[in-house]
Design a protein around this motif. Structure first.
Motif, mmCIF file in Angstrom:
data_model
loop_
_atom_site.group_PDB
_atom_site.id
_atom_site.type_symbol
_atom_site.label_atom_id
_atom_site.label_comp_id
_atom_site.label_asym_id
_atom_site.label_seq_id
_atom_site.Cartn_x
_atom_site.Cartn_y
_atom_site.Cartn_z
ATOM 1 N N SER A 42 7.793 -6.963 -1.816
ATOM 2 C CA SER A 42 8.841 -7.977 -1.834
ATOM 3 C C SER A 42 9.910 -7.497 -0.870
ATOM 4 O O SER A 42 9.728 -6.514 -0.164
ATOM 5 N N TRP A 47 6.847 -3.171 4.497
ATOM 6 C CA TRP A 47 5.418 -3.152 4.777
ATOM 7 C C TRP A 47 5.096 -1.955 5.659
ATOM 8 O O TRP A 47 5.883 -1.616 6.544
ATOM 9 N N THR A 68 -0.417 -6.178 6.964
ATOM 10 C CA THR A 68 0.478 -6.909 6.069
ATOM 11 C C THR A 68 -0.202 -8.210 5.628
ATOM 12 O O THR A 68 -1.103 -8.709 6.304
ATOM 13 N N LYS A 70 1.889 -10.778 4.364
ATOM 14 C CA LYS A 70 3.053 -11.616 4.084
ATOM 15 C C LYS A 70 2.740 -13.097 4.322
ATOM 16 O O LYS A 70 2.259 -13.458 5.394
ATOM 17 N N THR A 129 2.740 -0.644 1.160
ATOM 18 C CA THR A 129 4.178 -0.671 1.434
ATOM 19 C C THR A 129 4.723 0.745 1.253
ATOM 20 O O THR A 129 3.972 1.666 0.911
#
Ligand code: HEC
Ligand code: HEC
Length: 147
Positions: A42, A47, A68, A70, A129
């Protein structure tokens, strides 16, 4: 007599509902009282950079996601992961084909497309992360996988 039975029944249902509440214990998690800062990943975590596939720790390990994810949505109609990882896309995207094991149903039937039990990729594959491990860990990779 009937009245007594009704009273008894009421009392019993009261016990069934309220007794467990009185016994409720306070739960203690492995990470103690430190709260998770939010759903990882979050805005609270950074990342890790995209890289080559990461080494596996044991043979049956779901490989870690080396990039990632995202905004990669998975819905009933669309699966962003399969946009690159499905067999008909990998020639263009350079992604690894989803494993052949991912076409088998729980009952052992081979499907022509991804099995429902493998549809939600992040149930097993996790992106990386800078989050610190929540608890200590002394796991060593399987012998066959150590160089
Ligand atoms: C834009 C294309 C793209 C999308 C979308 C994508 N990936 Fe990837 N993925 C790649 C590429 C490219 C690689 C690296 C292949 C290489 O370098 O060998 C990779 C590598 C991986 C690996 C490592 C495989 C291994 O053998 O170690 C996993 C696991 C993975 N992705 C899972 C996912 C999941 C889960 C999603 C959805 C949340 C996803 N990917 C979405 C392109 C994509
Ligand atoms: C129930 C757990 C689970 C789910 C859900 C799952 N995988 Fe996997 N995945 C694994 C395991 C375990 C392996 C390694 C063993 C194997 O190949 O089956 C693997 C292997 C892979 C590999 C590496 C294949 C190779 O040849 O090295 C890729 C790529 C991959 N999965 C992508 C995905 C994608 C994309 C999804 C979602 C559509 C997904 N997986 C869903 C458990 C899962």
């Amino acid at each position: 007599m009937k009245k007594l039975m009704t009273m008894l029944a009421l009392f019993m249902s009261f016990c069934m509902v309220c007794a467990p509440m009185a016994q409720a214990e306070t739960m203690k998690s492995l990470r103690g009282s430190e709260a998770v800062k939010g759903d990882a990943p979050s805005e609270n975590y950074r990342w890790e950079k995209d890289r080559k596939p990461l080494p596996r720790q044991f043979v049956q390990q779901p490989p870690l996601i080396p990039h990632t994810t995202k905004g990669y949505l998975i819905t009933k109609e669309f699966n962003k992961c399969l946009d690159c990882h499905s067999w008909d896309r990998t020639a263009d995207t350079g992604a690894t084909k989803v494993s052949i094991t991912h076409f088998k149903t729980r009952g052992g039937t081979e499907l022509t497309n991804i099995s429902p039990r493998r549809y939600f990729c992040q149930q097993c594959h996790v992106p990386q992360t800078d989050a610190k491990p929540l608890v200590g860990n002394t796991f060593k990779p399987a012998d066959g996988l150590v160089k």
